[in-house]
Design an enzyme around this catalytic site. Structure first.
Site, PDB file in Angstrom:
ATOM      1  CD  GLN A 211      -6.805 -14.628  -9.024  1.00  0.00           C
ATOM      2  OE1 GLN A 211      -5.685 -14.302  -8.649  1.00  0.00           O
ATOM      3  NE2 GLN A 211      -7.544 -13.838  -9.790  1.00  0.00           N
ATOM      4  NE  ARG A 324      -7.970  -5.434 -18.348  1.00  0.00           N
ATOM      5  CZ  ARG A 324      -9.285  -5.286 -18.601  1.00  0.00           C
ATOM      6  NH1 ARG A 324      -9.892  -4.139 -18.361  1.00  0.00           N
ATOM      7  NH2 ARG A 324      -9.975  -6.276 -19.093  1.00  0.00           N
ATOM      8  CD  GLU A 725      -9.756  -6.619 -12.642  1.00  0.00           C
ATOM      9  OE1 GLU A 725     -10.619  -6.942 -13.480  1.00  0.00           O
ATOM     10  OE2 GLU A 725      -8.543  -6.612 -12.887  1.00  0.00           O
TER      11      GLU A 725
HETATM   12  N1  MTE Z   1     -12.182  -9.461  -3.480  1.00  0.00           N
HETATM   13  C1  MTE Z   1     -11.666 -10.216  -2.485  1.00  0.00           C
HETATM   14  N2  MTE Z   1     -12.275 -10.199  -1.287  1.00  0.00           N
HETATM   15  N3  MTE Z   1     -10.544 -10.969  -2.662  1.00  0.00           N
HETATM   16  C2  MTE Z   1      -9.884 -10.999  -3.873  1.00  0.00           C
HETATM   17  O1  MTE Z   1      -8.881 -11.698  -4.014  1.00  0.00           O
HETATM   18  N4  MTE Z   1      -9.804 -10.156  -6.190  1.00  0.00           N
HETATM   19  C3  MTE Z   1     -10.196  -9.073  -7.110  1.00  0.00           C
HETATM   20  C4  MTE Z   1     -11.697  -8.827  -7.055  1.00  0.00           C
HETATM   21  N5  MTE Z   1     -12.137  -8.718  -5.690  1.00  0.00           N
HETATM   22  C5  MTE Z   1     -10.403 -10.202  -4.951  1.00  0.00           C
HETATM   23  C6  MTE Z   1     -11.593  -9.460  -4.700  1.00  0.00           C
HETATM   24  C7  MTE Z   1      -9.821  -9.306  -8.507  1.00  0.00           C
HETATM   25  S1  MTE Z   1      -8.239  -8.977  -8.978  1.00  0.00           S
HETATM   26  C8  MTE Z   1     -10.724  -9.733  -9.436  1.00  0.00           C
HETATM   27  S2  MTE Z   1     -10.310  -9.897 -11.066  1.00  0.00           S
HETATM   28  C9  MTE Z   1     -12.106 -10.083  -9.063  1.00  0.00           C
HETATM   29  O2  MTE Z   1     -12.352  -9.928  -7.683  1.00  0.00           O
HETATM   30  C10 MTE Z   1     -12.368 -11.519  -9.470  1.00  0.00           C
HETATM   31  O3  MTE Z   1     -13.618 -11.955  -9.099  1.00  0.00           O
HETATM   32  P1  MTE Z   1     -14.955 -11.636  -9.930  1.00  0.00           P
HETATM   33  O4  MTE Z   1     -14.612 -11.753 -11.371  1.00  0.00           O
HETATM   34  O5  MTE Z   1     -15.886 -12.681  -9.455  1.00  0.00           O
HETATM   35  O6  MTE Z   1     -15.354 -10.259  -9.535  1.00  0.00           O
HETATM   36  N1  HPA Z   2      -7.613  -9.384 -17.065  1.00  0.00           N
HETATM   37  C1  HPA Z   2      -7.171 -10.343 -16.238  1.00  0.00           C
HETATM   38  N2  HPA Z   2      -6.515 -11.396 -16.644  1.00  0.00           N
HETATM   39  C2  HPA Z   2      -6.263 -11.519 -17.954  1.00  0.00           C
HETATM   40  C3  HPA Z   2      -6.709 -10.556 -18.869  1.00  0.00           C
HETATM   41  C4  HPA Z   2      -7.420  -9.427 -18.406  1.00  0.00           C
HETATM   42  O1  HPA Z   2      -7.833  -8.536 -19.163  1.00  0.00           O
HETATM   43  N3  HPA Z   2      -6.316 -10.938 -20.097  1.00  0.00           N
HETATM   44  C5  HPA Z   2      -5.655 -12.104 -19.903  1.00  0.00           C
HETATM   45  N4  HPA Z   2      -5.625 -12.461 -18.619  1.00  0.00           N
HETATM   46 MO1  MOS Z   3      -7.899  -9.856 -11.313  1.00  0.00          MO
HETATM   47  S1  MOS Z   3      -6.147  -8.784 -11.522  1.00  0.00           S
HETATM   48  O1  MOS Z   3      -8.168  -9.827 -13.079  1.00  0.00           O
HETATM   49  O2  MOS Z   3      -7.263 -11.376 -10.999  1.00  0.00           O
END
Ligand code: MTE
Ligand code: HPA
Ligand code: MOS
Length: 772
Positions: A211, A324, A725
């Protein structure tokens, strides 16, 4: 008024944004043709790596006899700490994550060496031939062990609002309790994997599943002792990440890069599933003590909580995760007085890390348990207690001093209440339970309020790069990574909208540190918020040049130019988009631009525990019904109704998928997924045979998801909201519904249910409530 009209007419003009376009890779996912790192055509001379780890949880590594390993068939090289030219460290925040054990052993299986061999099988077989010489030390496995031994990885941290002790003393009722909240294995389908390819002049290209490409680039460069610019990290897609590849892809990228440096050949490491589960961090489990004081109407007067988490052997991002948890210990509820503390405990286990919600879910569990305690004490419907304590006008400041300005909790909850027929079903369930001694039904409706932004303020920045080629085709790149969540298609929609072209005009390209530098992790649900704006800014810069060119060329004013339907309307004529591009090229207009975005309004003073860490909040509510067998502890989720706030959706199909997937993942966390460690520090549940993620048959038969229809109050990309999330935490309704079912056994007793609510956990709570 005119602003509103403007907005409405802008909405009507939208052609690509807001559409339920399918995920750009979905046909390839289904056909099995989407390329993940391990599917890439193998470069000539590729070598394979496997890792070997410490046989004890804590102590000193006195030596390893690797002679038999080196002599094993196919072995080309063996790597240890001594081979590292730079820093033996991949710690993302503190420098406490060695690539290879160097002296001190911190957890069972901690990587001490790696074997580079001609085949993966040969590497894996050779690993088993090492002979360790160790001196065993003392170790902590659980939070309880670490509390007893006073082992902290970071200092305790507290938010204080008003005098909570005095407010508790003056409360009509005080309820005190303890809640255990389990951890969670990410169980991404694609495990950790890295492929490192050496190039000219010491360059190295790494294809990895992460990521956070920029952080991998930096850590590998420091480990190799080369300038960051020598290392390129590329990620086309991940087969799931869920936070598990925010920081913890680094060790494997580093080992692959070191293998490539030492052998001069491309090297690949793909962890076996058991190794992946044994060697990478998970969601933090917490032990939470709480005390809540209320007035006679059940209005919270004060909350005090101490939440201790298992961080593992190193800090990783445990600081921000515990923060958090504190930011969400209020969930949706106004706390007139509060003392919220986290203890970040050091254990001799893997270093726990980001997992969807990033500590938020654990914090919310405390708030929701406190609410249930109040309802049980006052003998009231928990939903009434929830509603009574929501943030509202005049009661709208959080324990950390941020105002809740965009509150939609009450109408959103009421919509969920109506959609789920909560009141009617509450009565039916009471009648059912009165007649049914062994099967008990339970119902709960719980809200979510989740803060959007990295709480580490400087991380809230993003970059993008857009090129338009001479035929009008558009090349899109940005710092966000695709892990299945649909970020790429959402950002592509934004760019297509900007140029007024179909989505097919936009080529989605792999994330790489060579195109967009110094990016943040795709995390904190902020991917589309920040990369969407960065890409719009990049496309907008090119569009601005095109408008200036067209205005001059066709002798019109800029407001007479519109990009729409793959054409450009210029005064009373129109040309195809591609034709304008061709003309602009010959007129020597630059057709490429970067774009940048930083989230406005946010600030945070960690020393004071005050500020506005979040740009805005995302909201949701879920109503879940469960059926529990109180003689066996078996449980089934029967019906779920969700109303979730995604602002004005960029892509309702993708958003709905995130809500459904997040909910089911949360359900797994709170019901079937249990991490069990042996007292000697080994993880016993390191494969799907013993670690139970939800399967399709666990998805509730009735599973209804509605999107809350309302624009983000803040100026986010097309007024959308983050969705990645927050939906996970809707699953707290399942946990609360199980507690509700158990509560029907004796309405005078609180239900000390711990998470995950496995059959064993349910039976323990039943035994306490029934006194049997
Ligand atoms: N959805 C899928 N299909 N696979 C993933 O690994 N990760 C989650 C969420 N949804 C994830 C997912 C997490 S932990 C986060 S922080 C967000 O997607 C990150 O992507 P975004 O910021 O584009 O929503
Ligand atoms: N979310 C996910 N990753 C992070 C954050 C948060 O709030 N702060 C630092 N890394
Ligand atoms: Mo999502 S736990 O912020 O990668």
């Amino acid at each position: 008024m005119s602003l509103q009209l403007d907005r409405r007419s802008e909405e009507l003009r939208l052609r690509v944004v807001r559409r339920a376009l399918r995920h750009d890779s979905s046909p390839k996912h289904v056909a099995g043709t989407a390329t993940f790192v391990d599917d890439m055509r193998e470069p000539e001379g590729l070598l394979h790596i496997a890792v070997g780890g410490a046989p004890i949880a804590a102590g000193q590594l006195l030596g390893i006899d690797l002679d038999a390993v080196r002599a094993a068939p196919g072995v080309v090289a063996v790597l240890t700490a001594a081979d590292i030219p730079g820093k033996n460290d991949v710690g993302p925040v503190l420098h406490d994550d060695p690539v290879f054990v160097d002296g001190r052993i911190e957890f069972h299986g901690q990587v001490a060496f790696a074997v580079v061999a001609k085949t993966r099988g040969e590497a894996r077989r050779a690993v088993t031939l090492a002979k360790f010489e160790v001196a065993t030390g003392t170790h902590c496995v659980s939070v309880d062990d670490a509390l007893a031994a006073d082992q902290h990885i970071l200092p305790d941290y507290t938010f204080r609002k008003d005098d909570s002790a005095a407010a508790l003393a003056e409360s009509a009722y005080r309820m005190k309790g303890r809640l255990r909240i389990g951890g969670q294995e990410h169980f991404y389908l694609e495990g950790q994997v890295s492929l490192a390819i050496p190039g000219e002049d010491g360059d190295i290209l790494i294809h990895t599943s992460t990521q956070h490409p920029s952080e991998m680039q930096h850590l590998v460069a420091h480990m190799l002792n080369v300038p960051v610019g020598d290392v390129t990290v590329e990620v086309r897609r991940m087969g799931g990440a869920f936070g598990g590849k925010e920081t913890q892809a680094a060790q494997w990228a580093a080992i692959a890069a070191l293998g490539a440096r030492v052998t001069g050949r491309p090297c690949k490491i793909r962890l076996d599933r058991d190794d992946d589960m044994n060697l990478t961090g998970k969601r933090h489990d917490f032990l939470a003590d709480y005390e809540v004081g209320v007035d006679i109407d059940g209005r919270i007067q004060a909350l005090e909580t101490v939440m201790a988490s298992r961080c593992g052997y190193s800090a990783d991002v445990s600081g921000a995760i515990n923060d958090r948890a504190m930011f969400h210990a209020d969930n949706a509820y106004y706390l007139p007085a509060a003392t919220i503390t986290t203890k970040r405990m050091k254990t001799n286990t893997v270093s726990n890390t980001a997992f969807r919600g990033f500590g938020g879910p654990q914090g919310m569990m405390v708030a929701e348990r406190a609410i249930d305690e109040i309802a049980w004490k006052l003998n009231r419907d928990p939903l009434d207690i929830r509603k009574r304590n929501l943030y509202q006008e005049g009661r709208d400041v959080t324990p950390y001093g941020m105002f809740v300005e965009d509150n939609i909790l009450l109408p959103l909850i009421e919509r969920c209440e109506a959609m789920s027929e909560y009141r009617t079903r509450r009565r039916k369930i009471a009648a059912f339970n009165a007649e049914s001694p062994t099967l008990k039904r339970g119902l709960a409706l719980t809200p979510v309020k989740f803060g959007i932004s990295f709480t580490t303020t400087h991380l809230n920045q993003a970059g993008a790069l857009v090129h338009v080629y001479q035929d009008g085709s558009i090349h899109l790149n940005h710092g966000g990574t695709e892990m299945g969540q649909g970020l790429y298609i959402k950002v592509a929609q934004v760019v297509a909208e900007e140029f007024g072209v179909d989505i097919a005009h936009v080529k989605i390209t792999a994330t790489t540190t060579a195109k967009v530098p110094n990016t943040s992790a795709t995390a904190a649900s902020s991917g589309s918020d920040i990369n969407g704006w960065a890409a719009k800014n990049a496309a907008g810069a090119i569009k601005e040049r095109l408008v200036a060119f067209a205005a001059e060329n066709w002798e019109v004013t800029p407001d007479q130019i519109e990009f729409r339907d793959n054409r450009v309307f210029i005064g009373n004529q129109s040309v195809p988009f591609a034709e304008l591009i061709r003309k602009a090229y010959f007129a020597r207009v630059s057709l490429s631009s970067t774009g940048f975005y930083k989230t406005p309004k946010i600030h945070w003073d960690a020393a004071k525990g005050r500020g506005r860490p979040f740009f805005y909040f995302s909201y949701g509510a879920a109503c879940s019904e469960v059926l529990v067998d109180v003689t066996t502890g078996e449980m089934k989720v029967q019906r779920v109704d969700i109303v979730h706030d995604v602002g004005r959706s960029l892509n309702p199909a993708v958003d709905k998928g995130q809500i459904e997937g997040g909910f089911v993942q949360g359900m797994g966390w709170l019901t079937t997924e249990e991490l069990v460690f042996h007292p000697d520090g080994r993880l016993l549940t390191h494969a799907p045979s013993t670690y139970k993620i939800p399967c399709s048959s666990d998805v509730p038969e009735h599973f209804q998801v509605a999107l809350w229809d309302g624009a983000n109050r803040e100026d986010t990309i097309y007024r959308s909201k983050a969705v990645g999330e927050p939906p996970l935490m809707l699953a707290i309704s399942v946990f609360a519904a199980i507690a509700d079912a158990i509560h029907s056994l004796d309405s005078d007793k609180p239900v000390p249910l711990d998470a995950p609510a496995t059959p064993e956990s349910i039976l323990r709570a039943v035994q306490v409530v029934t006194g049997r």
